[in-house]
Write a protein that holds these residues in place. Structure first.
Motif, PDB file in Angstrom:
ATOM      1  N   GLN A  26       0.836  -1.214   0.000  1.00 15.73           N
ATOM      2  CA  GLN A  26       0.000   0.000   0.000  1.00 15.73           C
ATOM      3  C   GLN A  26       0.861   1.250   0.000  1.00 15.73           C
ATOM      4  O   GLN A  26       0.515   2.249  -0.640  1.00 15.73           O
ATOM      5  CB  GLN A  26      -0.947  -0.006   1.203  1.00 15.73           C
ATOM      6  CG  GLN A  26      -2.044  -1.045   1.116  1.00 15.73           C
ATOM      7  CD  GLN A  26      -2.958  -0.826  -0.083  1.00 15.73           C
ATOM      8  OE1 GLN A  26      -3.226   0.283  -0.508  1.00 15.73           O
ATOM      9  NE2 GLN A  26      -3.433  -1.919  -0.659  1.00 15.73           N
ATOM     10  N   GLN A  27       1.990   1.211   0.699  1.00 12.59           N
ATOM     11  CA  GLN A  27       2.901   2.356   0.700  1.00 12.59           C
ATOM     12  C   GLN A  27       3.542   2.525  -0.678  1.00 12.59           C
ATOM     13  O   GLN A  27       3.718   3.640  -1.154  1.00 12.59           O
ATOM     14  CB  GLN A  27       3.982   2.198   1.774  1.00 12.59           C
ATOM     15  CG  GLN A  27       4.907   3.402   1.889  1.00 12.59           C
ATOM     16  CD  GLN A  27       4.167   4.663   2.296  1.00 12.59           C
ATOM     17  OE1 GLN A  27       3.367   4.629   3.215  1.00 12.59           O
ATOM     18  NE2 GLN A  27       4.431   5.757   1.623  1.00 12.59           N
ATOM     19  N   ARG A  30       1.026   4.258  -2.746  1.00 16.23           N
ATOM     20  CA  ARG A  30       0.939   5.685  -2.363  1.00 16.23           C
ATOM     21  C   ARG A  30       2.135   6.469  -2.895  1.00 16.23           C
ATOM     22  O   ARG A  30       1.983   7.589  -3.384  1.00 16.23           O
ATOM     23  CB  ARG A  30       0.834   5.833  -0.850  1.00 16.23           C
ATOM     24  CG  ARG A  30      -0.556   5.571  -0.301  1.00 16.23           C
ATOM     25  CD  ARG A  30      -0.695   6.014   1.153  1.00 16.23           C
ATOM     26  NE  ARG A  30       0.119   5.236   2.059  1.00 16.23           N
ATOM     27  CZ  ARG A  30      -0.226   4.076   2.605  1.00 16.23           C
ATOM     28  NH1 ARG A  30      -1.402   3.543   2.315  1.00 16.23           N
ATOM     29  NH2 ARG A  30       0.581   3.442   3.424  1.00 16.23           N
ATOM     30  N   ARG A  33       1.659   6.825  -6.621  1.00 18.64           N
ATOM     31  CA  ARG A  33       0.577   7.791  -6.862  1.00 18.64           C
ATOM     32  C   ARG A  33       1.031   9.224  -6.555  1.00 18.64           C
ATOM     33  O   ARG A  33       0.590  10.178  -7.200  1.00 18.64           O
ATOM     34  CB  ARG A  33      -0.641   7.418  -6.027  1.00 18.64           C
ATOM     35  CG  ARG A  33      -1.888   8.216  -6.381  1.00 18.64           C
ATOM     36  CD  ARG A  33      -3.093   7.745  -5.594  1.00 18.64           C
ATOM     37  NE  ARG A  33      -3.591   6.473  -6.110  1.00 18.64           N
ATOM     38  CZ  ARG A  33      -3.870   5.413  -5.361  1.00 18.64           C
ATOM     39  NH1 ARG A  33      -3.721   5.441  -4.049  1.00 18.64           N
ATOM     40  NH2 ARG A  33      -4.313   4.307  -5.923  1.00 18.64           N
TER      41      ARG A  33
END
Length: 193
Positions: A26-27, A30, A33
């Motif tokens: 997930q990091q 992120r 992104r």
């Protein structure tokens, strides 16, 4: 003050070591992104960059820079890791560019080299089963018109049909788009070390 500097150095050394680094998918998403709206152009020019942790200007880059920068957000320096692996296993890497030895300025910025690195140090996964593509996975393609290699990171967002979006730079800066099955897939990797 010296103790803090030494502690920081040791932390960076341990985090940057592939056997010890724990990739948080997930990091990774992120951090990829976070390049949207920042990396606004595509520039494949060869540049001499610092080593280790070298980079081209954040406002530009190529598809590999999205992956490189996202992993650096977790202390993983593909520039140093690919360089070290190429020195160790030179025969495993493609000789497309006529190099006689590793080049720390560019080797990590070439998709075929990253495919070898992730195949050697990560998991190779299905290219066809949509359910196996998870946030933080790394995907490579060959673009149909030119056979040029391309790379991106699987997002945690999905299209209406359930296809995961991809964070990549294919020429207009970093974007998040529904392109997973738009081009012939070449590799699907999970790097969790």
């Amino acid at each position: 003050m010296k103790t803090n500097t030494i502690g920081l150095f040791l932390t960076l050394l341990l985090v940057g070591t592939p056997a010890l680094a724990e990739i948080r998918p997930q990091q990774l998403v992120r951090d990829a992104r976070g390049q949207i709206g920042v990396t606004m152009s595509y520039d494949p020019a060869y540049r001499k960059i610092a080593f280790p942790m070298g980079d081209v200007p954040l406002s530009t880059g190529v598809c590999t820079d999205v992956v490189i920068r996202a992993l650096r957000g977790q202390g993983v320096d593909l520039q140093a890791l690919v360089n070290k692996d190429m020195k160790t296993a030179w025969a495993a890497y493609p000789k497309i560019w006529g190099l006689q030895k590793p080049d720390g300025n560019i080797d990590h910025r070439r998709v075929p080299n990253l495919e070898v690195f992730f195949r050697r140090h990560g998991q190779s996964l299905s290219l066809s089963d949509k359910t196996t593509f998870k946030a933080g996975d790394i995907v490579t393609w060959r673009l149909p018109q030119s056979n040029l290699p391309h790379i991106g990171i699987v997002s945690d967002k999905r299209a209406a049909d359930g296809t995961p979006l991809i964070i990549h730079n294919i020429g207009r800066g970093t974007r998040e788009e529904n392109v997973l099955f738009a081009y012939p897939l070449k590799g699907h990797f999970r790097y969790l070390k």
